[in-house]
Design a protein around this motif. Structure first.
Motif, PDB file in Angstrom:
ATOM      1  N   CYS A  57      -6.586  -2.316   1.318  1.00  0.00           N
ATOM      2  CA  CYS A  57      -5.537  -2.223   0.299  1.00  0.00           C
ATOM      3  C   CYS A  57      -4.169  -2.019   0.947  1.00  0.00           C
ATOM      4  O   CYS A  57      -3.185  -1.759   0.263  1.00  0.00           O
ATOM      5  CB  CYS A  57      -5.835  -1.083  -0.668  1.00  0.00           C
ATOM      6  N   ARG A  74      -9.044  15.656  -7.038  1.00  0.00           N
ATOM      7  CA  ARG A  74      -8.719  14.375  -7.668  1.00  0.00           C
ATOM      8  C   ARG A  74      -7.848  14.491  -8.912  1.00  0.00           C
ATOM      9  O   ARG A  74      -6.873  13.769  -9.060  1.00  0.00           O
ATOM     10  CB  ARG A  74     -10.000  13.621  -8.014  1.00  0.00           C
ATOM     11  N   ASP A  75      -8.194  15.382  -9.832  1.00  0.00           N
ATOM     12  CA  ASP A  75      -7.438  15.475 -11.084  1.00  0.00           C
ATOM     13  C   ASP A  75      -6.011  15.929 -10.838  1.00  0.00           C
ATOM     14  O   ASP A  75      -5.064  15.359 -11.372  1.00  0.00           O
ATOM     15  CB  ASP A  75      -8.132  16.409 -12.073  1.00  0.00           C
ATOM     16  N   ARG A  78      -3.923  13.185  -9.034  1.00  0.00           N
ATOM     17  CA  ARG A  78      -3.841  11.869  -9.667  1.00  0.00           C
ATOM     18  C   ARG A  78      -2.417  11.315  -9.757  1.00  0.00           C
ATOM     19  O   ARG A  78      -2.197  10.155  -9.412  1.00  0.00           O
ATOM     20  CB  ARG A  78      -4.496  11.946 -11.043  1.00  0.00           C
ATOM     21  N   PRO A  79      -1.421  12.105 -10.201  1.00  0.00           N
ATOM     22  CA  PRO A  79      -0.056  11.549 -10.254  1.00  0.00           C
ATOM     23  C   PRO A  79       0.477  11.152  -8.872  1.00  0.00           C
ATOM     24  O   PRO A  79       1.148  10.126  -8.732  1.00  0.00           O
ATOM     25  CB  PRO A  79       0.777  12.697 -10.844  1.00  0.00           C
ATOM     26  N   GLU A  80       0.152  11.937  -7.849  1.00  0.00           N
ATOM     27  CA  GLU A  80       0.600  11.610  -6.494  1.00  0.00           C
ATOM     28  C   GLU A  80      -0.073  10.328  -5.985  1.00  0.00           C
ATOM     29  O   GLU A  80       0.562   9.496  -5.353  1.00  0.00           O
ATOM     30  CB  GLU A  80       0.301  12.763  -5.523  1.00  0.00           C
ATOM     31  N   VAL A  81      -1.347  10.203  -6.253  1.00  0.00           N
ATOM     32  CA  VAL A  81      -2.081   8.998  -5.843  1.00  0.00           C
ATOM     33  C   VAL A  81      -1.505   7.785  -6.562  1.00  0.00           C
ATOM     34  O   VAL A  81      -1.308   6.726  -5.957  1.00  0.00           O
ATOM     35  CB  VAL A  81      -3.595   9.147  -6.113  1.00  0.00           C
ATOM     36  N   ALA A  82      -1.183   7.939  -7.831  1.00  0.00           N
ATOM     37  CA  ALA A  82      -0.587   6.836  -8.589  1.00  0.00           C
ATOM     38  C   ALA A  82       0.769   6.450  -8.005  1.00  0.00           C
ATOM     39  O   ALA A  82       1.076   5.262  -7.860  1.00  0.00           O
ATOM     40  CB  ALA A  82      -0.446   7.222 -10.060  1.00  0.00           C
ATOM     41  N   ARG A  83       1.612   7.446  -7.651  1.00  0.00           N
ATOM     42  CA  ARG A  83       2.923   7.142  -7.048  1.00  0.00           C
ATOM     43  C   ARG A  83       2.766   6.431  -5.710  1.00  0.00           C
ATOM     44  O   ARG A  83       3.464   5.459  -5.426  1.00  0.00           O
ATOM     45  CB  ARG A  83       3.734   8.423  -6.883  1.00  0.00           C
ATOM     46  N   THR A  85       0.249   4.634  -4.697  1.00  0.00           N
ATOM     47  CA  THR A  85      -0.276   3.293  -4.957  1.00  0.00           C
ATOM     48  C   THR A  85       0.808   2.390  -5.536  1.00  0.00           C
ATOM     49  O   THR A  85       0.898   1.211  -5.181  1.00  0.00           O
ATOM     50  CB  THR A  85      -1.499   3.373  -5.889  1.00  0.00           C
ATOM     51  N   GLU A  86       1.653   2.941  -6.383  1.00  0.00           N
ATOM     52  CA  GLU A  86       2.745   2.154  -6.949  1.00  0.00           C
ATOM     53  C   GLU A  86       3.719   1.712  -5.850  1.00  0.00           C
ATOM     54  O   GLU A  86       4.157   0.563  -5.829  1.00  0.00           O
ATOM     55  CB  GLU A  86       3.486   2.963  -8.018  1.00  0.00           C
ATOM     56  N   ARG A  87       4.036   2.625  -4.920  1.00  0.00           N
ATOM     57  CA  ARG A  87       4.904   2.257  -3.789  1.00  0.00           C
ATOM     58  C   ARG A  87       4.263   1.145  -2.965  1.00  0.00           C
ATOM     59  O   ARG A  87       4.927   0.203  -2.547  1.00  0.00           O
ATOM     60  CB  ARG A  87       5.183   3.469  -2.905  1.00  0.00           C
TER      61      ARG A  87
END
Length: 130
Positions: A57, A74-75, A78-83, A85-87
């Motif tokens: 990835c 994980r819970d 989640r927002p950090e992982v999303a940020r 991944t978005e970057r």
């Protein structure tokens, strides 16, 4: 438990890469047998598969380290992982746009070459002695 050679063969990673991952902390210290040889446990193999999927990835080793840290909560993460991944997605989209532009430039150079009877428009197009 598989040795480092068997683990390398199973994962497609080199022995040097496996040692490196342990050295930089992507893998926890691998258990050793009485002779000091590494013995990989199922959790180590699972972690290696996670690292390989994350690399596919296009996550860097530092980003993978972050993902591995987030894995334990994980819970909350989640927002950090999303940020993160978005970057990564935006980086990939920028590279794709750059590649599309490169493709158009190469097509233009090929058209110039096919339409020319003398010289080499590709070499001339690349040779900008400004």
């Amino acid at each position: 438990m598989p040795s480092i050679g068997e683990t390398a063969q199973r994962t497609g990673l080199s022995v040097d890469t496996l040692r490196y991952y342990e050295k930089i902390g992507l893998l926890q210290r691998i258990a050793r047998d009485a002779g000091g040889r590494r013995q990989y446990e199922p959790r180590d193999l699972s972690r290696l598969r996670f690292i390989q999927r994350a690399q596919r990835c296009n996550f860097s080793l530092d980003e993978i380290r972050q993902l591995l840290e987030f894995k334990s909560c994980r819970d909350a993460a989640r927002p950090e992982v999303a940020r993160l991944t978005e970057r990564k997605l935006h980086e990939v989209q920028r590279r794709m746009a750059d590649l599309e532009q490169l493709g158009r430039e190469l097509e233009r150079l090929l058209q110039l070459c096919r339409g020319s009877d003398c010289g080499c428009p590709i070499i001339e197009g690349l040779d900008t002695s400004d």
